[in-house]
Design an enzyme around this catalytic site. Sequence first.
Site, PDB file in Angstrom:
ATOM      1  N   THR A   8      32.454  46.143 -41.637  1.00  0.00           N
ATOM      2  CA  THR A   8      31.447  45.296 -40.981  1.00  0.00           C
ATOM      3  C   THR A   8      30.964  45.987 -39.704  1.00  0.00           C
ATOM      4  O   THR A   8      29.765  46.038 -39.418  1.00  0.00           O
ATOM      5  CB  THR A   8      32.066  43.917 -40.652  1.00  0.00           C
ATOM      6  OG1 THR A   8      32.425  43.296 -41.887  1.00  0.00           O
ATOM      7  CG2 THR A   8      31.117  43.032 -39.888  1.00  0.00           C
ATOM      8  N   ALA A  56      39.398  50.363 -45.498  1.00  0.00           N
ATOM      9  CA  ALA A  56      40.696  50.744 -46.068  1.00  0.00           C
ATOM     10  C   ALA A  56      41.280  49.663 -46.960  1.00  0.00           C
ATOM     11  O   ALA A  56      41.908  49.969 -47.977  1.00  0.00           O
ATOM     12  CB  ALA A  56      41.673  51.058 -44.934  1.00  0.00           C
ATOM     13  N   CYS A  84      34.992  27.499 -47.941  1.00  0.00           N
ATOM     14  CA  CYS A  84      34.925  26.092 -47.548  1.00  0.00           C
ATOM     15  C   CYS A  84      34.622  25.930 -46.063  1.00  0.00           C
ATOM     16  O   CYS A  84      34.070  24.938 -45.641  1.00  0.00           O
ATOM     17  CB  CYS A  84      36.240  25.419 -47.876  1.00  0.00           C
ATOM     18  SG  CYS A  84      36.134  23.632 -47.885  1.00  0.00           S
TER      19      CYS A  84
HETATM   20  N1  PLP Z   1      30.750  45.554 -47.563  1.00  0.00           N
HETATM   21  C1  PLP Z   1      31.182  45.102 -48.754  1.00  0.00           C
HETATM   22  C2  PLP Z   1      30.407  45.425 -49.975  1.00  0.00           C
HETATM   23  C3  PLP Z   1      32.345  44.337 -48.836  1.00  0.00           C
HETATM   24  O1  PLP Z   1      32.757  43.875 -50.025  1.00  0.00           O
HETATM   25  C4  PLP Z   1      33.037  44.046 -47.649  1.00  0.00           C
HETATM   26  C5  PLP Z   1      34.250  43.197 -47.681  1.00  0.00           C
HETATM   27  O2  PLP Z   1      34.313  42.202 -48.385  1.00  0.00           O
HETATM   28  C6  PLP Z   1      32.553  44.548 -46.439  1.00  0.00           C
HETATM   29  C7  PLP Z   1      31.400  45.293 -46.434  1.00  0.00           C
HETATM   30  C8  PLP Z   1      33.240  44.258 -45.135  1.00  0.00           C
HETATM   31  O3  PLP Z   1      34.409  45.004 -45.032  1.00  0.00           O
HETATM   32  P1  PLP Z   1      35.440  44.709 -43.828  1.00  0.00           P
HETATM   33  O4  PLP Z   1      36.325  43.628 -44.309  1.00  0.00           O
HETATM   34  O5  PLP Z   1      36.171  46.000 -43.653  1.00  0.00           O
HETATM   35  O6  PLP Z   1      34.644  44.361 -42.648  1.00  0.00           O
END
Ligand code: PLP
Length: 501
Positions: free
Chosen positions: A76, A204, A328
């Site tokens: 993210t 990771a 939820c």
């Molecule tokens: N991008 C995708 C396609 C994901 O599936 C996810 C996690 O669900 C993320 C980004 C975010 O990853 P993180 O949990 O490391 O922030």
Amino acid sequence: MFRFRREVYLDNNATTKVSKHVRKKINYVLKYCYGNPSSLYKVARNSAEILEEARYQVAGAIHADFSEIYFTGCATESNNAVLKSVSEHFYPHKKKIIAAPVEHPSIINTLEYLRTQGIQVEYCPVDKNGRVRIDALEKMVDANTFLICCMLANNELGTIQAIPKISHLARQHDALVLSDCVQALGKIPVDVEALGIDYASFSAHKIHGPKGIGALYVKQGRPFTPFIHGGHQEYGMRAGTESLHNIAGFGAACADVKDLLQHAEQIRNLKRHFINEIQKIKPDCLINSPGNDCLPNTVNTTFPGVNNAVFMAMLDYSGIAVSAGSACNTQDDKPSHVLKAIGLSDQAARETIRVSLSSETSEKDICYAIKIIKEYFGGYKPPISMITPAQLNENLLFHEKTYILDIRFWYDRKLLKGLPNSHEAAFIALRKYVNQLPKEKNILVVCQTGYNSPIIAYYLTSKHFEHVSFLLTGLFGWKLAQGELYKKYAGQNIEVLQPEK
Ligand code: PLP
């Protein structure tokens, strides 16, 4: 076969179990590598070595140069960093970003923020499997476009996008490409050079590594500015003392990517078996994941007429973890934007579940899941009942036998007032409240959007409560359907239960 309950984890796109190899590496680093990688003495140099080894391992897994890898707190953060940094670089000279509407919220919500800062955000049409329509994209890219954003593989559907074609198109218009490769790594080969992308994000915990550590690939020479200001860590781009054990764990997980890829065929075969069987069990089910160009582990299915919250709760009760797509504890009950983008109605989205396998999924796991699903569709009577918002009228609300158990999170309670005469308890620690609940009453479990309550309702039946129901679509649904009653009674006479020690 399967006289006993089995724990089956089929939500590997949400997160994965940390592998033994990774755990060992993390424990070693926690025990011995306590030096700050930025210091100069021996114990610090050891830490710096661990840090750079991990960088090589991440780079190796995606065919990048080690100098193109930055460690972040999560994917993210990687997505945020690229979108904000690249926008800052180009704006106001160029203003447009084009993205797939099926991107992860870490992209979509950042783009929506950037829109408020003057960036022009446009979403490209996708087909019924969520694949970007290249013909439509071609028409959208112009001299004003500085970035195209398209994930390599979709987390909900497993759809693999035609990234080389998208990169080619971007280059023709002097635009850059960010590809979220979080779900692709470890499931299909990822070669950032061959994909032709400029930025990519990784996490990771999707590849049997630890949570709370991400990586960002920035192709050499591409615009990128510091996104956390402070010390000189991560080449001055992301300040803050490195989370060394997590980084080492990420490196170790990346070193295993080759092994993970060798399991792809075995996983794909298990998925095929699962799909064949559920199609026999429920012939009208709709497979939303594509047949080709799809992650080997992911299948997204709509079961017409089946509420996914109840279905998921039943599976959970039987030991099986899957995803129902919608959480939820959200501010509203909006169904998945991905399912909406591929044309599913709100109703169909609420009848959809995602199953995601890993190299740890066994044939027995899949056979057990199939058996439970078969029982469910073969006339199984759930021990819980469902109350619709329309049914929850004054009579039922104030009936002497009704005991309302509100299991919402504290921040959800700030958004909506509770039902009158309800009893508040914490969802995550319900076992600490269970002895206080009256067995002779009809317990109505209530949450914000109707996804947590069936799980708790099932849990209570396992604790020998005989009359348990849950409120379908939760308080959001009830407020919508019973606006007058909400205005008149919500928030009245609420008891906060105290957890037992
Ligand atoms: N991008 C995708 C396609 C994901 O599936 C996810 C996690 O669900 C993320 C980004 C975010 O990853 P993180 O949990 O490391 O922030």
